[in-house]
Design an enzyme around this catalytic site. Structure first.
Site, PDB file in Angstrom:
ATOM      1  N   GLU A 193       2.882  40.636  -7.938  1.00 25.15           N
ATOM      2  CA  GLU A 193       1.559  40.328  -8.470  1.00 25.15           C
ATOM      3  C   GLU A 193       0.791  41.615  -8.755  1.00 25.15           C
ATOM      4  O   GLU A 193       0.805  42.549  -7.936  1.00 25.15           O
ATOM      5  CB  GLU A 193       0.790  39.484  -7.453  1.00 25.15           C
ATOM      6  CG  GLU A 193      -0.642  39.167  -7.828  1.00 25.15           C
ATOM      7  CD  GLU A 193      -1.368  38.444  -6.719  1.00 25.15           C
ATOM      8  OE1 GLU A 193      -1.175  37.223  -6.602  1.00 25.15           O
ATOM      9  OE2 GLU A 193      -2.105  39.093  -5.958  1.00 25.15           O
TER      10      GLU A 193
ATOM     11  N   ARG B  11       0.812  -1.214   0.000  1.00 28.30           N
ATOM     12  CA  ARG B  11       0.000   0.000   0.000  1.00 28.30           C
ATOM     13  C   ARG B  11       0.848   1.268   0.000  1.00 28.30           C
ATOM     14  O   ARG B  11       0.541   2.227  -0.707  1.00 28.30           O
ATOM     15  CB  ARG B  11      -0.955  -0.011   1.199  1.00 28.30           C
ATOM     16  CG  ARG B  11      -1.822   1.242   1.356  1.00 28.30           C
ATOM     17  CD  ARG B  11      -2.399   1.778   0.067  1.00 28.30           C
ATOM     18  NE  ARG B  11      -3.088   0.778  -0.727  1.00 28.30           N
ATOM     19  CZ  ARG B  11      -3.377   0.936  -2.017  1.00 28.30           C
ATOM     20  NH1 ARG B  11      -2.988   2.018  -2.673  1.00 28.30           N
ATOM     21  NH2 ARG B  11      -4.010  -0.001  -2.678  1.00 28.30           N
TER      22      ARG B  11
ATOM     23  N   LYS C  40       0.837  25.161  -3.589  1.00 29.67           N
ATOM     24  CA  LYS C  40      -0.405  24.493  -3.161  1.00 29.67           C
ATOM     25  C   LYS C  40      -0.217  22.982  -3.257  1.00 29.67           C
ATOM     26  O   LYS C  40      -0.772  22.303  -4.122  1.00 29.67           O
ATOM     27  CB  LYS C  40      -1.577  24.972  -4.010  1.00 29.67           C
ATOM     28  CG  LYS C  40      -1.882  26.449  -3.819  1.00 29.67           C
ATOM     29  CD  LYS C  40      -3.007  26.922  -4.717  1.00 29.67           C
ATOM     30  CE  LYS C  40      -3.269  28.401  -4.536  1.00 29.67           C
ATOM     31  NZ  LYS C  40      -4.328  28.914  -5.448  1.00 29.67           N
TER      32      LYS C  40
ATOM     33  N   LYS D 268       2.856  39.701  -3.114  1.00 31.17           N
ATOM     34  CA  LYS D 268       1.442  39.494  -3.416  1.00 31.17           C
ATOM     35  C   LYS D 268       0.645  40.752  -3.077  1.00 31.17           C
ATOM     36  O   LYS D 268       1.171  41.727  -2.531  1.00 31.17           O
ATOM     37  CB  LYS D 268       0.921  38.295  -2.627  1.00 31.17           C
ATOM     38  CG  LYS D 268       1.717  37.018  -2.838  1.00 31.17           C
ATOM     39  CD  LYS D 268       1.375  36.352  -4.141  1.00 31.17           C
ATOM     40  CE  LYS D 268       0.082  35.601  -4.035  1.00 31.17           C
ATOM     41  NZ  LYS D 268      -0.250  34.856  -5.277  1.00 31.17           N
TER      42      LYS D 268
ATOM     43  N   ASP E 269      -2.558  38.378 -12.329  1.00 29.91           N
ATOM     44  CA  ASP E 269      -3.505  37.577 -11.564  1.00 29.91           C
ATOM     45  C   ASP E 269      -4.920  37.691 -12.106  1.00 29.91           C
ATOM     46  O   ASP E 269      -5.489  38.790 -12.178  1.00 29.91           O
ATOM     47  CB  ASP E 269      -3.482  38.017 -10.100  1.00 29.91           C
ATOM     48  CG  ASP E 269      -4.312  37.114  -9.209  1.00 29.91           C
ATOM     49  OD1 ASP E 269      -4.234  35.885  -9.368  1.00 29.91           O
ATOM     50  OD2 ASP E 269      -5.048  37.642  -8.360  1.00 29.91           O
TER      51      ASP E 269
END
Length: 292
Positions: A208, A111, A146, A178, A230
């Site tokens: 950004e 597994r 992410k 950002k 963005d």
């Protein structure tokens, strides 16, 4: 003897320490305090087993070095023959590994080995689907941060196996400003001036922007190396490329899908970053079958 390093995709990056750490962590999670009580209770210690790790769907294989390391960690007496290596396209029903050795170890490893191959092959296969949509263009498709906590190095490696490229591995790779950084720092120019003052000569600065007005402001400073565009629509992306005139690297991000990626590539941007490559990749169907 076959080693995990020999199965790595040659155009990707994955430390052997990352392989060892991931395998040890996964086996510790699965074996707990008492080990594989099912195999210990039902399989005599001297029993041998022959098995194959086989793909049940077509795609791009990844994670074989981790499957091999898992098997070898459980028994030095397991022998493995590899029929493909990471990054290869594999057909449904095709063998990836042929395995022989102590049956208890093979069954205990099953597994964990399949989890690695299923997860990473899923990322590699989805990435390859995106890359295929942009053939003939200059666009490079990148992953993001992410990722599954604790598996970032592995998942970013799998993106490379699928023909994609890596964005930052962490917050320490590069400066990426950002929208919230801009808001807290007081605007585009102040935040870029502070970033440039602190950046080493090998550290890139990306910022950004949400609008063409912000892009013009960034270009006027001359302080950014790259601009992340963005959630812009296709006409706005094309205008951004026209305005930049090659002065900065342009990266599109936000809402990128398999259906939209070809149109994004046609706008002329240099890069696309998509969290979907890792956070939305379906598991790749594979199995470990005992051969009798």
């Amino acid at each position: 003897m076959l080693t995990p390093a020999s199965l790595l995709y040659p155009d990707a990056f994955l430390s052997p320490l990352a392989i060892d750490e991931a395998v040890h962590r996964a086996l510790d999670e699965d074996l707990g305090r008492a080990g594989d009580v099912t195999s210990l209770a039902t399989i005599p210690e001297t029993t041998k087993a022959n098995a194959i790790l086989v793909a049940r769907q077509a795609g791009v294989i990844a994670g074989l070095p981790l499957a091999l390391a898992t098997l070898q960690e459980l028994s030095p007496d397991i022998t493995v023959e590899a029929h493909v290596r990471d990054g290869a396209r594999i057909a449904a029903g095709q063998r990836a590994l042929t395995i022989a050795g102590p049956a208890r170890a093979v069954l205990t490893a099953e597994r964990t080995a399949l989890n690695f191959v299923g997860r990473l092959s899923g990322v590699a296969t989805l990435t390859a689907d995106y890359v295929r949509q942009t053939e003939g263009t200059k666009l490079r498709i990148c992953c993001t941060r992410k990722t599954t906590p604790g598996l970032r190095a592995l998942e970013k490696y799998a993106v490379r196996c699928g023909g994609g490229f890596n964005h930052r591995f962490g917050l320490d790779d590069a400066i990426l400003i950002k929208d919230n950084h801009i808001a807290v720092a007081g605007g585009v120019r102040p935040v870029l001036e502070r970033a440039r003052a602190h950046a080493g000569h090998l550290v890139k600065i990306e910022i950004e922007v949400d609008t063409l007005a912000q892009l013009r402001e960034v270009l006027a400073t001359g302080l950014a190396d790259a601009v992340l565009l963005d959630n812009m629509d296709f006409p706005t992306l094309r205008e951004a490329v026209r305005l930049a005139e090659g002065r900065v690297v342009l990266e599109a991000s936000g809402g990128v899908t398999l259906e939209s990626i070809a149109r994004i590539a046609a706008t002329g941007v240099d890069y696309v970053s998509s969290g979907a490559l890792t956070h939305s990749a379906p598991n790749f169907d594979c199995a470990l079958d005992i051969e009798t």
